[in-house]
Design a protein around this motif. Structure first.
Motif, PDB file in Angstrom:
ATOM      1  N   LYS A  88      -1.075  -1.963   7.926  1.00 24.70           N
ATOM      2  CA  LYS A  88      -1.014  -1.656   6.048  1.00 24.70           C
ATOM      3  C   LYS A  88      -1.549  -2.363   5.536  1.00 24.70           C
ATOM      4  CE  LYS A  88       3.288  -3.235   7.601  1.00 24.70           C
ATOM      5  NZ  LYS A  88       4.232  -3.228   7.280  1.00 24.70           N
TER       6      LYS A  88
ATOM      7  N   THR B  33      -7.637  -1.367   2.661  1.00 26.17           N
ATOM      8  CA  THR B  33      -7.487  -0.950   1.762  1.00 26.17           C
ATOM      9  C   THR B  33      -8.164  -0.215   1.275  1.00 26.17           C
ATOM     10  OG1 THR B  33      -8.436  -2.783   0.455  1.00 26.17           O
ATOM     11  CG2 THR B  33      -5.957  -3.071   0.430  1.00 26.17           C
TER      12      THR B  33
ATOM     13  N   PRO C 138       0.801   2.682  10.491  1.00 25.52           N
ATOM     14  CA  PRO C 138       1.105   2.152   9.579  1.00 25.52           C
ATOM     15  C   PRO C 138       1.425   0.433  10.425  1.00 25.52           C
ATOM     16  CG  PRO C 138       2.385   3.785  10.625  1.00 25.52           C
ATOM     17  CD  PRO C 138       1.771   3.646  11.956  1.00 25.52           C
TER      18      PRO C 138
ATOM     19  N   LYS D  82      -3.324   7.173   2.425  1.00 24.97           N
ATOM     20  CA  LYS D  82      -4.458   6.525   3.068  1.00 24.97           C
ATOM     21  C   LYS D  82      -4.231   7.370   4.977  1.00 24.97           C
ATOM     22  CE  LYS D  82      -7.590   5.017   0.076  1.00 24.97           C
ATOM     23  NZ  LYS D  82      -8.395   4.941  -0.677  1.00 24.97           N
TER      24      LYS D  82
ATOM     25  N   MET E 206       0.600  -1.245  -0.334  1.00 28.84           N
ATOM     26  CA  MET E 206       0.009  -0.159   0.027  1.00 28.84           C
ATOM     27  C   MET E 206       1.151   1.375  -0.046  1.00 28.84           C
ATOM     28  SD  MET E 206      -2.956  -1.297  -0.344  1.00 28.84           S
ATOM     29  CE  MET E 206      -3.308   0.195  -0.304  1.00 28.84           C
ATOM     30  N   TYR E 207       2.144   1.188   0.102  1.00 34.21           N
ATOM     31  CA  TYR E 207       2.793   1.997   0.096  1.00 34.21           C
ATOM     32  C   TYR E 207       4.156   2.577  -1.381  1.00 34.21           C
ATOM     33  CZ  TYR E 207       2.245   2.252   4.968  1.00 34.21           C
ATOM     34  OH  TYR E 207       1.396   2.759   6.850  1.00 34.21           O
TER      35      TYR E 207
ATOM     36  N   LEU F  21      -2.672   5.065   7.033  1.00 33.28           N
ATOM     37  CA  LEU F  21      -0.879   4.512   6.740  1.00 33.28           C
ATOM     38  C   LEU F  21       0.105   5.689   7.480  1.00 33.28           C
ATOM     39  CD1 LEU F  21      -1.649   3.732   3.026  1.00 33.28           C
ATOM     40  CD2 LEU F  21      -1.441   2.048   5.156  1.00 33.28           C
TER      41      LEU F  21
END
Length: 69
Positions: A65, A68, A62, A55, A47-48, A58
């Motif tokens: 993660k 979604t 963190p 988002k 996702m990074y 995030l």
């Protein structure tokens, strides 16, 4: 002038409401969130990656993660 340490900034971010961060992360031209635009953070998870939207969770948490949305 007060100099903020990284921990101070992290604590301040945790105080912000998620909705405020969602507003700040919104790209007004596409009506989607801004993207990471670099793979420098991809070591933290898929996702990074550069092409993914940033988002709020995030940034502020963190450890979440896998979400979604």
């Amino acid at each position: 002038m007060k100099m903020y340490a990284i921990m101070d900034i992290k604590e301040d971010l945790e105080k912000y409401d998620q909705s405020l961060l969602n507003i700040l992360l919104k790209d007004r031209t596409t009506n989607q969130n801004i993207i990471w635009a670099t793979n420098d953070y991809s070591k933290f998870g898929d996702m990074y990656k550069a092409e993914y939207e940033i988002k709020a969770h995030l940034i502020t948490n963190p450890k979440k993660k896998t979400d979604t949305t």
